[in-house]
Every structure is written in C-alpha cells, then in structure tokens.
Design an enzyme around this catalytic site. Structure first.
Site, PDB file in Angstrom:
ATOM      1  N   GLN A  68       5.472 -28.844  67.688  1.00  0.00           N
ATOM      2  CA  GLN A  68       4.769 -30.020  68.551  1.00  0.00           C
ATOM      3  C   GLN A  68       4.771 -31.531  67.648  1.00  0.00           C
ATOM      4  O   GLN A  68       5.037 -32.310  68.141  1.00  0.00           O
ATOM      5  CB  GLN A  68       3.570 -29.583  68.897  1.00  0.00           C
ATOM      6  CG  GLN A  68       2.745 -30.496  69.767  1.00  0.00           C
ATOM      7  CD  GLN A  68       3.419 -31.028  71.073  1.00  0.00           C
ATOM      8  OE1 GLN A  68       3.940 -30.129  71.601  1.00  0.00           O
ATOM      9  NE2 GLN A  68       3.097 -32.151  71.484  1.00  0.00           N
ATOM     10  N   GLU A  69       4.607 -31.100  66.399  1.00  0.00           N
ATOM     11  CA  GLU A  69       4.345 -32.480  65.413  1.00  0.00           C
ATOM     12  C   GLU A  69       5.720 -33.133  65.171  1.00  0.00           C
ATOM     13  O   GLU A  69       5.900 -34.374  65.407  1.00  0.00           O
ATOM     14  CB  GLU A  69       3.835 -31.880  64.317  1.00  0.00           C
ATOM     15  CG  GLU A  69       2.445 -31.543  63.992  1.00  0.00           C
ATOM     16  CD  GLU A  69       1.346 -32.634  64.324  1.00  0.00           C
ATOM     17  OE1 GLU A  69       1.967 -33.863  64.265  1.00  0.00           O
ATOM     18  OE2 GLU A  69       0.110 -32.627  64.497  1.00  0.00           O
TER      19      GLU A  69
END
Length: 290
Positions: free
Chosen positions: A147-148
């Site tokens: 996600q990051e």
C-alpha cells in the site's frame, strides 16, 4: 477481516494478527503467456537482463497489447524491479472492455499466478528477517508495504516519506539512537535499512495501542495524535464501525486497503487458507481489487 474470522478461517483478529506467523509458500515465477520459447526460458531461469532485451525485440504491440502481452510485460517489469509499473499493468487488465479481451482476462483471473503477480512478494528475505526480529506478522508488513510504495525502493512522497515503507527522514532520525544507529549513515532508499526502520516504527505503533493492529495501522498513516483523538470522540467498540467513522478519508481507505491486502496475501501464500478457499470455489476466487 472480521467476517472471514466468523467463517472459521484462522486469519486472526485485530488484537492478535501482529503476532501470527503464518506459513508462507515461497512465490514461484509463472510461465509468461506471450513471447518466444527463448524469452520464456530466460525469464524462468532468472536471466532478467537478457529476458528484458529479448522481450524488447519481440514486443512490437506496445500501444495496443493483447491481454497475454500486457500480463507478460507486467511480469518482465517486475523482474526488473519496476514493481509499481508492473503491478499497474497487471491490475489494469480487468478494465478491458472488448468482449474477447474481457473473456481472456476472466480466464487469466482464475489462475492464482495472476493474483500472485498482482500481489507480489519482493524483498521476501528482508521482510522475513525484520518481521521475525520485531515479532511482526510478515504478511501484515508486506500488506502495508504494498500500500505504501508498491515495492518501489526509491519512491518519495510530497512530504519526503521515502522508500518501501515510506519512512520520513525525521522519523528515521528519531529512531536511529534508539537502535544504536548513526543517523548520518541511514539511507532510506536502501531496502534493508528502510524495512529495518519501518518495522521498528510499526512495532512502536502497535505498542502504543496495546497490539491492536487496526489502531497501529491507522497510526502508521495518520500519526498517533489523530488516532488518540478519534478514540476519545468515536464511541463505537466495533472495529468495522470504527473504520467507517474515521474522519480522514485517506486513513479510512488506507486501513481498508492494508487489511484487504493482508487477506489477499494470506489466501495466496498461506497453504492452510489457500486450501480452504480453493474448496469454496472450483476456480481461484476473484480477489477484491486494490
């Protein structure tokens, strides 16, 4: 995540998921559906530079690739470490609108190799090493990392958060003396150092919230001050309702995405869960898009 737990699957809950250490099947390279036998052999042998050069001579259809070509292009990009581009190309196959192309995508999406390419596992050794060191669930770390940064080691945000786990230079400087590290030697674009610092911080956010992973993940994104404020103002004890009531849309979506990723990694790479899921469906189930 809660509903999966009710179905009798051993996926953990927000209070114990951090300490779970699921068995993980080491990901294998899938056979690319496009390209010559020479190219496929080079790719499967891990001769990534030669495979890339061979693919460049063969892939003429760059503006209007077939489904097989676009999937193969995504695989080759990821083999080169271009994970953001690779995941994007593979994910966008579901947007094909022509009936024959949509049918080809549907066939491809029934194969676990498609979803493993969409939810890849680069930096496997480093993730395992630092997750073990910090007593963190490696699939939770991987879910957050996807996600990051989409596994891009040199990516930077507008706020200067850097690398795989999007660590701020100021956070790295704060962590350094606590792990007896000279802050001048830190390179946040180095995958091993970034994961070392990012997992330390994820452990820290867990400690702040009594090892509740929902609050720890929200804090990783929004900061501890905001999460503490929400705990005082939001009345619900139900985790799903709490997520819905988070006032920052970015953090609300972030928490949903990280735990969606976690579930996908669990059912793709954990033999127990993937076996149970396979029994529910004769084909590999469609996973929620991220």
């Amino acid at each position: 995540m809660a509903s999966s737990n009710h179905a009798g699957l051993n996926v953990g809950n927000f209070d114990n998921v951090r300490v779970m250490n699921p068995e993980i099947i080491t990901p294998q390279r899938p056979l690319p559906p496009a390209g010559s036998e020479t190219f496929k052999e080079l790719y499967l042998l891990g001769q990534d530079r030669d495979a890339w050069l061979q693919w460049q001579t063969e892939f003429q259809n760059k503006l209007q690739p077939t489904v097989a070509e676009q999937f193969t292009e995504g695989l080759v990009r990821m083999a080169r470490g271009e994970n953001l581009i690779g995941i994007d190309k593979i994910s966008k196959l579901e947007d094909r609108e022509a009936p024959d192309e949509q049918a080809q995508y549907q066939t491809l999406s029934k194969q676990s190799s498609y979803w493993q390419a969409r939810y890849p596992f680069p930096y496997f050794r480093e993730i395992q090493k630092w997750s073990t060191e910090r007593q963190l669930n490696p699939l939770l770390v991987t879910a957050l990392m996807r996600q990051e940064s989409r596994f891009e080691p040199k990516i930077k945000s507008v706020a200067d958060a850097t690398g795989l786990m999007q660590v701020l230079p100021s956070t790295a400087k704060w962590i350094a003396p606590q792990i007896k590290l000279d802050s001048k030697t830190i390179n946040l674009e180095n995958p091993n150092q970034n994961i070392m610092l990012g997992t330390w911080y994820l452990d820290h956010t867990h400690e702040q919230y009594n090892n509740n992973s929902l609050l720890a993940i929200a804090s990783y994104n929004a900061g501890p001050g905001n999460v503490s404020k929400w705990l005082q103002t939001l009345t619900t004890k139900d985790p799903d309702e709490f997520v819905e009531q988070i006032p920052f849309d970015e953090t609300k979506n972030y928490v949903r995405q990280v735990f969606g990723n976690y579930w996908n990694y669990l059912r793709l790479y954990n033999p127990e869960i993937s076996g149970i899921v396979a029994k529910y469906s004769t084909t590999h189930p469609k996973l929620p898009s991220q």
